[in-house]
Design a protein around this motif. Structure first.
Motif, PDB file in Angstrom:
ATOM      1  N   GLU A 149       0.802  -1.218   0.000  1.00 28.43           N
ATOM      2  CA  GLU A 149       0.000   0.000   0.000  1.00 28.43           C
ATOM      3  C   GLU A 149       0.840   1.277   0.000  1.00 28.43           C
ATOM      4  O   GLU A 149       0.296   2.369  -0.119  1.00 28.43           O
ATOM      5  CB  GLU A 149      -0.924   0.010   1.226  1.00 28.43           C
ATOM      6  N   HIS A 191       3.390   4.378  -0.950  1.00 21.70           N
ATOM      7  CA  HIS A 191       3.658   5.174  -2.145  1.00 21.70           C
ATOM      8  C   HIS A 191       5.158   5.320  -2.391  1.00 21.70           C
ATOM      9  O   HIS A 191       5.575   5.499  -3.534  1.00 21.70           O
ATOM     10  CB  HIS A 191       3.041   6.565  -1.997  1.00 21.70           C
ATOM     11  N   ARG A 218       9.231  -4.374  -5.727  1.00 26.86           N
ATOM     12  CA  ARG A 218       8.602  -4.137  -7.025  1.00 26.86           C
ATOM     13  C   ARG A 218       7.594  -5.235  -7.363  1.00 26.86           C
ATOM     14  O   ARG A 218       6.536  -4.971  -7.954  1.00 26.86           O
ATOM     15  CB  ARG A 218       9.687  -4.058  -8.115  1.00 26.86           C
ATOM     16  N   ASN A 234       4.573  -4.442  -5.024  1.00 27.65           N
ATOM     17  CA  ASN A 234       3.927  -3.144  -5.230  1.00 27.65           C
ATOM     18  C   ASN A 234       4.457  -2.547  -6.534  1.00 27.65           C
ATOM     19  O   ASN A 234       5.449  -1.818  -6.534  1.00 27.65           O
ATOM     20  CB  ASN A 234       4.209  -2.208  -4.048  1.00 27.65           C
ATOM     21  N   PRO A 235       3.806  -2.839  -7.652  1.00 28.41           N
ATOM     22  CA  PRO A 235       4.316  -2.377  -8.955  1.00 28.41           C
ATOM     23  C   PRO A 235       4.285  -0.867  -9.140  1.00 28.41           C
ATOM     24  O   PRO A 235       4.983  -0.349 -10.018  1.00 28.41           O
ATOM     25  CB  PRO A 235       3.376  -3.063  -9.962  1.00 28.41           C
ATOM     26  N   THR A 236       3.502  -0.139  -8.353  1.00 30.40           N
ATOM     27  CA  THR A 236       3.326   1.294  -8.590  1.00 30.40           C
ATOM     28  C   THR A 236       4.124   2.182  -7.650  1.00 30.40           C
ATOM     29  O   THR A 236       4.183   3.390  -7.850  1.00 30.40           O
ATOM     30  CB  THR A 236       1.840   1.670  -8.465  1.00 30.40           C
ATOM     31  N   ALA A 237       4.742   1.635  -6.637  1.00 29.28           N
ATOM     32  CA  ALA A 237       5.452   2.460  -5.656  1.00 29.28           C
ATOM     33  C   ALA A 237       6.713   3.073  -6.262  1.00 29.28           C
ATOM     34  O   ALA A 237       7.360   2.495  -7.139  1.00 29.28           O
ATOM     35  CB  ALA A 237       5.817   1.631  -4.427  1.00 29.28           C
ATOM     36  N   THR A 238       7.068   4.259  -5.774  1.00 34.29           N
ATOM     37  CA  THR A 238       8.355   4.866  -6.118  1.00 34.29           C
ATOM     38  C   THR A 238       9.413   4.288  -5.185  1.00 34.29           C
ATOM     39  O   THR A 238       9.237   4.285  -3.965  1.00 34.29           O
ATOM     40  CB  THR A 238       8.302   6.391  -5.951  1.00 34.29           C
ATOM     41  N   GLY A 286      13.959  -1.655 -10.948  1.00 30.73           N
ATOM     42  CA  GLY A 286      12.809  -0.801 -10.666  1.00 30.73           C
ATOM     43  C   GLY A 286      13.081   0.331  -9.715  1.00 30.73           C
ATOM     44  O   GLY A 286      12.147   0.999  -9.261  1.00 30.73           O
TER      45      GLY A 286
END
Length: 548
Positions: free
Chosen positions: A471, A473, A493, A496-500, A518
């Motif tokens: 969850e 960010h 990665r 959580n494929p969308t995290a920075t 990533g």
């Protein structure tokens, strides 16, 4: 020779569970379904008869139950309960009681005695934490209203496992009301005494481990977790109470320590292995031929349980003034029999209150229930919309929006000087920041800054899951060792494929690999070179001034 034959049967069962779990996962089902079906096919009555030594395997598999309850105790947190609000927790307690009452009444009407009927109601009262949370997390619905409701109810149900296990033990003891009351009092006194002894032992162990650096003594936490988890179960059995209760107490006592996260991760591998054996051996109890010949009973019971639990849960949340849409979605998500039915059933069988036929029926219904849940849980929000439209209700509203906003989180892995400097912009912000480090002094410093801190190895998926990595960010990785940093970047990665992901690289040569994994890389060499360049500029200015 008997030992090696037992080992061979365990290997056969694990191999069958591996194949069954893999096929179930490919078909979108929980691996637990595959384990149960594998056990049904390779061992027990009406099966292929490949695996024998059922009772011996069950005895070993019960250790998995103890470790499961130990891990559950580690998760017990008053702060976690408060964060969910009172409605889901109270609703969960009411649901357990109402389902036990409804299940008991139904079983009694079908001819079971009073105590076996209560035991039946107890076994079907809980929903599946493993199935429901896995699907909700994969679909990103854990922060939706029905997801938060489900999490609160499931957490309450998990806590209820221990008193329900005690209830199973008491039901099997027999006797008058006075004798039962005396037995309950003895159980409470024995549990209190065991808790006191375990508290002293765990405090001493934590104090001893607290003087060490886990990074250099990782094997100690593995030994510590196994000794405490299994040792507490043995101590409870020796004291005459449920081994599961003893393991839960030990886990709860350790849950408030800084070592809880790493202990949970270290015991997870052994727990998974033994639980796989447990579910496989549970499947061996069910007779495939009996299920086929009584398919109408199994299907009827599964449908009745699904509809009944749906109505109970939906009614509870409607009474709490939640919208029809949210109540219906929550009810559908939780309308199944959970994996703890096997745990409670095993305790009931050992105490004599649950017959083999009743246990086989519950196992069969649970397998069907798992399969239904694989389709029901993903469609819960859409089902809520349909029900709301049927009754002319709006599909959006104030209650639907409650708790649906996602709160941004940050995870910092490694809190040495680099991690400490990186955390400065986060101090005092509204972002929830969690620090993971193997050094307890670094974690203590992070907690002093107002961050949540966990002692643990971030290369372990269990440690990252506990930090809610799916969850977050932003993830900041400051580990100096390249291989460790690369492993953590790849793991985050994948979860959580969308995290920075901001990652430190000590050497320029490693930037390509970390970027490909990533991460967004900042190198030590560039930072050091830049800092020295600034000092060179300052020196040149001072030198020029001196020459003038």
């Amino acid at each position: 020779m008997e030992l090696w034959e037992l080992l061979a049967n365990i290997v056969f069962l694990l191999t069958a569970c591996l194949v069954g779990g893999g096929l179930a996962s490919r078909l979108g089902q929980s691996p637990l379904v595959g384990y149960l079906l594998a056990g049904m096919l390779v061992g027990g009555a009406g099966s292929l008869g490949i695996v024998a030594y059922q009772h011996e395997i069950e005895s070993i598999a019960e250790l998995g139950v103890a470790l499961l309850l130990f891990s559950l105790g580690l998760e017990f947190s008053l702060e976690r309960l408060k964060s969910l609000g009172s409605r889901p927790l109270i609703g969960g307690a009411i649901q357990v009681i109402a389902t036990i009452a409804a299940g008991t009444a139904s079983a009694y009407l079908f001819g079971l005695g009073a105590k076996p009927a209560i035991a039946f109601g107890t076994m079907i009262a809980l929903s599946s934490t493993a199935v429901v949370l896995r699907i909700l997390m994969e679909r990103g619905e854990i922060e939706m209203p029905h997801g938060r409701n489900s999490l609160g109810v499931l957490l309450t149900q998990d806590i209820a496992v221990v008193p329900l296990a005690v209830l199973m033990t008491v039901l099997g003891s027999g006797g008058t009301v006075t004798e039962v009351s005396i037995d309950v009092g003895k159980l409470i006194l024995m549990a209190a005494g065991l808790a006191a002894v375990l508290y002293v032992l765990t405090r001493l162990a934590v104090l001893t481990l607290g003087t060490l650096t886990l990074q250099r003594n990782r094997e100690l936490t593995v030994v510590f977790a196994s000794a405490i988890g299994l040792g507490s179960a043995w101590a409870a059995h020796w004291a005459g109470i449920s081994p599961a209760l003893g393991a839960f107490i030990a886990g709860m006592l350790l849950g408030s320590s800084a070592f809880a996260t790493q202990v949970r991760a270290d015991v997870s591998t052994l727990r998974i292995l033994l639980l796989t054996l447990f579910f496989g051996s549970a499947g061996m109890v069910a007779d495939p031929l009996w299920i086929i010949s009584h398919a109408h009973w199994v299907a009827g019971a599964a449908i009745a349980l699904t509809v009944g639990k749906f109505l109970i849960i939906a009614a509870i949340f409607l009474a709490f003034r939640q919208s029809l849409r949210v109540a219906a979605a929550t009810g559908l998500a939780l309308a199944q029999v959970g994996e703890f039915a096997f745990v409670l059933g095993a305790i009931g069988r050992s105490s004599g209150v649950v017959s083999d036929d009743t246990y086989a029926l519950v196992v069969s219904v649970t397998i069907v229930s798992f399969i239904i849940s694989a389709f029901a849980v993903p469609m819960a929000p859409r089902f809520g919309d349909i029900v709301a439209r049927w009754f002319g209700k709006s599909t959006t509203g104030e209650n639907d929006l409650e708790g649906s906003s996602h709160r941004a989180d940050v995870v910092i892995i490694g809190f040495g000087p680099t991690g400490e400097l990186a955390s400065v912009p986060l101090m005092g912000s509204d972002l929830r920041t969690t620090v993971i480090d193997l050094n307890h002094e670094s974690v203590r410093k992070a907690q002093q800054y107002g961050f949540a801190g966990h002692i643990g190895d971030a290369s372990s998926p269990d440690v990252l899951e506990h930090a809610s990595i799916g969850e977050v960010h932003l993830a900041i990785i400051t580990l100096p060792h390249f291989r460790s940093a690369l492993s953590v970047v790849e793991l985050i990665r994948s979860m959580n494929p969308t995290a920075t992901i901001l990652v430190r690289s000590r050497y320029h040569i490693h930037r390509i690999a970390l970027t490909a994994a990533g991460g967004t890389v900042d190198g030590d060499e560039e930072c050091v070179g830049g800092a020295i360049a600034e000092r060179v500029v300052s020196w040149l200015a001072d030198h020029a001034a001196t020459l003038e």
